[in-house]
Write a protein that holds these residues in place. Structure first.
Motif, PDB file in Angstrom:
ATOM      1  N   LYS A  98      52.153  50.729 -16.650  1.00  0.00           N
ATOM      2  CA  LYS A  98      51.495  50.601 -15.345  1.00  0.00           C
ATOM      3  C   LYS A  98      51.627  51.906 -14.576  1.00  0.00           C
ATOM      4  O   LYS A  98      52.600  52.651 -14.738  1.00  0.00           O
ATOM      5  N   PHE A 138      52.183  53.985 -11.111  1.00  0.00           N
ATOM      6  CA  PHE A 138      52.853  53.883  -9.822  1.00  0.00           C
ATOM      7  C   PHE A 138      52.633  55.183  -9.047  1.00  0.00           C
ATOM      8  O   PHE A 138      52.496  56.256  -9.646  1.00  0.00           O
ATOM      9  N   LEU A 177      53.183  49.976  -6.973  1.00  0.00           N
ATOM     10  CA  LEU A 177      52.271  49.628  -8.066  1.00  0.00           C
ATOM     11  C   LEU A 177      50.838  49.813  -7.579  1.00  0.00           C
ATOM     12  O   LEU A 177      50.449  49.269  -6.551  1.00  0.00           O
TER      13      LEU A 177
END
Length: 760
Positions: free
Chosen positions: A421, A423, A434
């Motif tokens: 993911k 960030f 996030l």
């Protein structure tokens, strides 16, 4: 004729009525995302329409071409869809019909939508028309930013799975172009027979660097000035292997980066990396560094230097990037994992990676920064928010204004992690947030536009083939749901390493290679052989190598070997002859040519060349060098040829039922290499056939001492013990055979027959 007119009128009236109903529904409903419309009949079913993309609240750049609108069909009986678009600036609503669940606005309509959605919403409703009383309905809002992207993209397209791309890198290609056209940008580089990997550009877009495999050196790196026509040749290529070359330690030169001013390149050197190719399409490789330091190269002076603060051998230091002003280097760091690697290879094998692949050993990175300090470096500092958080932090990228850092987090490793993911947080550290732009699977390979308003990244959220996405980032570091750039890439290719280039979209038209040599094609062929692929592609690659350098004896030999395996002995003999003609000391070529003659039934010629191997090997003193363990790799290959020559002469004698000469030849082979397990086994076979059980037992035992899991020796030694009436030992050996190969029917049969005898 009258009935026909009535039919047309009725049809027109039907659609007018449907349109009025749909328009009324749009006005009444004011709930975001999904709408459920109550029908006049309680038993009628109503469905939501999941809109696949664009995503709700997507922000588009002003220069982007018309995107695809896609939604799930839901009820299969729906044959007509109404797309209704309303604007907050008072512009008249637009209504368009579509026959499918995939719609792309016309260029004229898209320009209207963008014009009337600047920094305010355009509300888009999708209505599925089934009958007068049932509808399916969905809605999103989009808007157009006043911030342009202002730069073209340079990125790579890779065929999957990755091991196929490794075998044939010529299918990998690079594109360069703008997001403003609704077709894939032009391919500017393709047909490289060797791998080209990570690329980067200077801040002004005038210098490009790219990892390339040149002259059998994976540490090679091309540095070239950007222009419409660019050439990668030997004059533009350096190698990270030249850094402290006296160490004799191979270097991959992983994830290199050009400095913002174009005067330096930084890379991981003296590295080891886990690299395992997998057959599946979605995640077809595992790749992450476990050892390495950072080094700098200055092209103008052709000088190398370590970067102090990022050169601690206790750690792996990799994935370096520059701050926009070039004063700070960010990189990832973890405790180094040291292995005794065979042949000093940079990329580790699956067996060497067992701790990670089978035993679940974690490997996580922290992000650090160190001052560049005019190449002098300094103390490394862990970046708060991207370190010591129980996760793996990697791929840092700094916004052009130096304000923000965007990085990846996953549970382990780096590169192509399903749970990766994105960030964002202040570049000096802080609380990471996030990002909204993340999709469900693998988010990575991100790059800021030169003006810092947009970020491109790759994700597998909607396809196993990695796709490109674009997100807007405002002054507060807040990002928007992303724009899917689905038209930028072929449907059967993964798009990765996208980078904005601070240049016009016509700045690069063609990149040609002029560095590929015969060695490059040989290396490409070796990738096929490593993958046990002996297709015609291998022959093509060796022939290309010979077209560049007809005097490459190794290429002739390798081509002949493949031809032999393809049952083409006549053609193989020609190339074995050429290899010998070019290198009279090439004993393996002599040996294999002799074997080819034997296969063709030309035994006199076979004997001549086997004897040639033996006489040449004796002159070179190969046996003495091998026994004294002071033999080079080339001499080791020649010693192997000498052993093969004796062994093959033994086989010819056995075929002629002359066992004494065969025993003599095997003994000569073992005098060269006493640990040759297959020769011990072949000699034992003769003794077993002659019922000389003590001699057979001795030789099989020696074979197993050299190779304990040698199936044939285990089975036949069991037969020796059986004939010597030592049944338990025989059964123990056959049981070991089944441990090595559970499919060995003869061992299983022997055990089944022996079990009753054992009990008696």
């Amino acid at each position: 004729m009258k009935s026909k007119i009535k039919l047309q009128t009725a049809s027109a009236g039907f659609f007018v009525l449907v349109f009025i109903c749909c328009f009324f529904i749009i006005k009444l409903v004011n709930t975001p995302n999904y709408y459920i419309v109550q029908t006049s009949k309680a038993h009628d079913s109503v469905q939501k329409i999941p809109l696949l993309f664009p995503f709700d609240s997507t922000v588009f750049p002003p220069e982007i071409c018309a995107p695809s609108f896609r939604w799930e069909e839901g009820n299969k009986r729906i044959r007509k869809w109404l797309i209704s678009i309303s604007f907050q600036d008072g512009f008249s609503p637009v209504n368009v019909f579509s026959d499918s669940s995939h719609w792309i606005p016309s260029e004229t309509l898209w320009q209207q939508i963008k014009q009337h959605s600047h920094e305010q919403n355009a509300n888009i409703s999708i209505i599925g028309i089934r009958n007068f009383s049932s509808y399916s309905l969905g809605k999103i809002s989009i808007r157009t930013s006043t911030d342009s992207v202002g730069a073209p993209l340079f990125y790579r397209e890779v065929n999957l799975p990755f091991n196929e791309a490794v075998k044939d890198p010529s299918k990998i290609r690079w594109r360069f172009g703008s997001i403003s056209k609704n077709i894939p940008p032009p391919v500017v580089l393709q047909n490289l027979p060797v791998c080209g990997n990570c690329h980067s550009f200077s801040a002004n877009g005038k210098v490009m660097g790219m990892d390339v495999d040149y002259a059998n050196d994976k540490g090679s790196y091309a540095i070239v000035h950007v222009g419409r026509s660019m050439t990668l040749d030997s004059s533009t290529i350096m190698t990270w292997s030249d850094f402290k070359k006296q160490d004799k330690q191979k270097t991959f030169g992983l994830l290199s980066q050009i400095s913002p001013d174009g005067n330096w390149v930084i890379s991981t050197v003296k590295d080891h990396s886990v690299f395992v190719a997998k057959p599946q399409l979605d995640f077809s490789q595992l790749f992450f560094p476990i050892k390495g330091i950072l080094a700098l190269y200055r092209p103008q002076k052709k000088e190398f230097t370590e970067l102090q603060g990022a050169n601690d051998p206790q750690f792996v230091q990799s994935n370096p990037v520059w701050s926009p002003n070039g004063k700070t280097v960010y990189f990832i760091r973890s405790k180094a994992f040291h292995l005794d690697v065979k042949n000093n290879q940079v990329l580790l094998t699956a067996a060497e990676c067992a701790d990670f692949l089978k035993n679940g050993k974690p490997f996580r990175y922290d992000i650090c920064c160190v001052p560049f300090n005019n190449a002098k470096g300094g103390a490394a500092t862990l970046l708060p928010g991207a370190s010591n958080n129980g996760m793996s932090n990697y791929f840092p990228r700094i916004s052009p204004d130096g304000k923000w850092i965007v990085f990846c987090k996953s549970a382990n490793f780096s590169l192509l992690q399903p749970d990766s993911k994105l960030f964002i947080m202040p570049a000096g550290g802080g609380e990471p947030r996030l990002m909204k732009c993340n999709r469900s699977l693998m988010n990575s390979w991100h790059s800021f536009s030169p003006n810092g308003k947009w970020m491109v990244f790759s994700s597998k959220g909607l396809s196993i083939y990695t796709q490109l996405y674009l997100t807007h980032i405002d002054e507060k570091g807040m990002d928007s749901p992303p724009v899917l750039l689905d038209w930028m890439t072929a449907k059967d290719r993964a798009a990765n390493i996208p980078e904005f280039v601070n240049a016009a979209d016509t700045a690069i038209s063609y990149i040609r290679e002029r560095f590929v040599s015969d060695v490059s094609y040989m290396r490409a062929a070796r990738e096929y052989i490593t993958a046990f692929d002996l297709s015609s592609s291998v022959l093509t690659l060796y022939n290309k190598a010979l077209s560049i350098n007809p005097k490459n004896s190794q290429a002739h030999y390798n081509l002949a070997t493949i031809l032999t395996m393809q049952n083409k002995p006549d053609e193989a003999a020609i190339h074995f002859h050429e290899a010998i003609k070019l290198d009279s000391s090439f004993l393996m070529a002599y040996c294999n040519l002799a074997t080819t003659f034997a296969f063709l039934g030309q035994m006199d010629s076979a004997l001549v060349y086997y004897q040639k191997v033996i006489s040449t090997g004796k002159k070179a003193g190969l046996r003495q060098k091998l026994l004294q363990n002071c033999i080079t790799n080339t001499e080791k290959e020649n010693a192997e040829a000498l052993i093969n020559a004796h062994a093959n002469l033994a086989l010819i004698s056995i075929k002629n039922h002359s066992y004494a000469p065969a025993i003599s030849e095997y003994a000569k082979a073992l005098a060269i290499d006493p640990n040759s397990f297959d020769v011990h086994c072949s000699l034992a076979d003769i003794y077993l056939d002659q019922n000389n059980l003590p001699a057979a037992k001795k030789e099989y035992s020696l074979a197993l001492a050299a190779k304990p899991d040698f199936e044939k020796a285990l089975f036949n030694l069991g037969m020796v013990y059986y004939k010597m009436n030592e049944l338990k030992k025989a059964m123990d050996l056959w049981q070991k055979v089944l441990t090595v190969n559970p499919q060995n029917a003869e061992a299983a049969k022997n055990l089944a027959v022996m079990e009753p005898k054992k009990n008696n």
